[in-house]
Write a protein that holds these residues in place. Structure first.
Motif, short mmCIF file in Angstrom:
data_model
loop_
_atom_site.label_atom_id
_atom_site.label_comp_id
_atom_site.label_asym_id
_atom_site.label_seq_id
_atom_site.Cartn_x
_atom_site.Cartn_y
_atom_site.Cartn_z
N ILE A 167 6.87 -0.39 -2.40
CA ILE A 167 7.44 0.88 -1.92
C ILE A 167 8.38 1.45 -2.97
O ILE A 167 9.33 0.79 -3.39
N THR A 168 8.13 2.67 -3.40
CA THR A 168 8.90 3.26 -4.50
C THR A 168 10.31 3.67 -4.11
O THR A 168 11.20 3.72 -4.95
N ARG A 178 -0.22 9.69 -1.94
CA ARG A 178 0.32 8.45 -1.41
C ARG A 178 1.00 7.62 -2.49
O ARG A 178 2.01 6.93 -2.24
N GLU A 179 0.47 7.70 -3.71
CA GLU A 179 0.99 6.89 -4.81
C GLU A 179 2.44 7.20 -5.12
O GLU A 179 3.15 6.37 -5.73
N ASN A 180 2.93 8.36 -4.72
CA ASN A 180 4.32 8.72 -4.98
C ASN A 180 5.29 7.90 -4.14
O ASN A 180 6.46 7.75 -4.51
N ILE A 181 4.81 7.37 -3.01
CA ILE A 181 5.72 6.62 -2.14
C ILE A 181 5.36 5.14 -2.01
O ILE A 181 6.25 4.31 -1.76
N VAL A 182 4.09 4.79 -2.16
CA VAL A 182 3.72 3.38 -2.01
C VAL A 182 2.53 3.05 -2.89
O VAL A 182 1.62 3.85 -3.06
N ASP A 183 2.57 1.85 -3.48
CA ASP A 183 1.47 1.33 -4.28
C ASP A 183 0.55 0.56 -3.33
O ASP A 183 0.78 -0.62 -3.05
N ALA A 184 -0.48 1.23 -2.82
CA ALA A 184 -1.35 0.63 -1.81
C ALA A 184 -2.07 -0.61 -2.34
O ALA A 184 -2.31 -1.56 -1.60
#
Length: 215
Positions: A167-168, A178-184
């Motif tokens: 989680i960023t 989505r990548e801006n807030i979490v690395d799935a």
């Protein structure tokens, strides 16, 4: 039809229901969505510590099956009146780590909540302790998109608790990836590596359990 669907969903135990127009592409070319939440058991979620429990794994899968069954019944109600429908599977990845359509998008646009720093949907009523159901249709619901802003503010509980450090810490904003807030991928890889002894496809749940929006 809108009242019939709402009444059916609430009579069958769902938490919240909403409707919205769809302004993004979907594989079925259907312009409206029915979105609903199913609240998870607080007793089960509170049992999660530094890893998910076997009970949580079973509960998660049972709720997913309930969502799929409930969504199909709503779809059949629409079909009976001559309208097209497509039920989005409660839990399915077809393009790597993504599904065929975003449950979170429909829920946010229906006014049921927003997205947290964890990447989880935060229900207005239940916080992150929900699973989502979505039915796409061409029934022309009288509704409008009602996206809400993030409610996390300076809170970093999920960021600091995430064992995968996925989680960023950035707040969600409509239209961002989505990548801006979490690395799935980091999240998924960690769960596969650490929790497979609990069950295939198990999800962590730590960020959901610790979120203060659940209270």
């Amino acid at each position: 039809m809108k009242n019939k669907i709402e009444n059916f969903l609430y009579e069958n135990g769902i938490g919240e229901a909403g409707f919205c127009p769809i302004d993004v592409e979907n594989p079925f070319n259907l312009p409206y969505a029915v979105s609903f939440t199913v609240p998870l058991s607080d007793a089960v979620i509170d049992g999660i510590t530094n890893e998910p429990t076997h009970t949580y794994f079973h509960h998660y899968r049972t709720v997913n099956a309930f969502i799929d069954n409930t969504a199909l019944k709503v779809g059949l109600m629409l079909a009976r009146e001559g309208y097209r429908y497509a039920c989005i599977p409660a839990s399915q990845s077809v393009n790597g780590l993504q599904g065929i359509f975003s449950h979170k998008y429909a829920a946010v646009m229906s006014g049921l909540g927003t997205i947290g720093k964890s990447g989880l949907f935060l229900s207005n009523k239940f916080g992150p302790r929900v699973r989502l159901g979505t039915i796409l249709t061409d029934y022309p619901f009288a509704c409008k998109a009602q996206p809400k802003e993030s409610v996390c503010g300076n809170c970093r509980l999920c960021v600091d608790a995430c064992p995968a450090m996925a989680i960023t810490g950035n707040e969600w904003k409509a239209g961002e990836t989505r990548e801006n807030i979490v690395d799935a991928k980091a999240c998924s890889d960690y769960m596969k590596r650490e929790f497979q002894h609990i069950g295939r496809g198990v999800v962590c749940g730590i960020c959901m359990r610790i979120c203060p929006r659940s209270k």
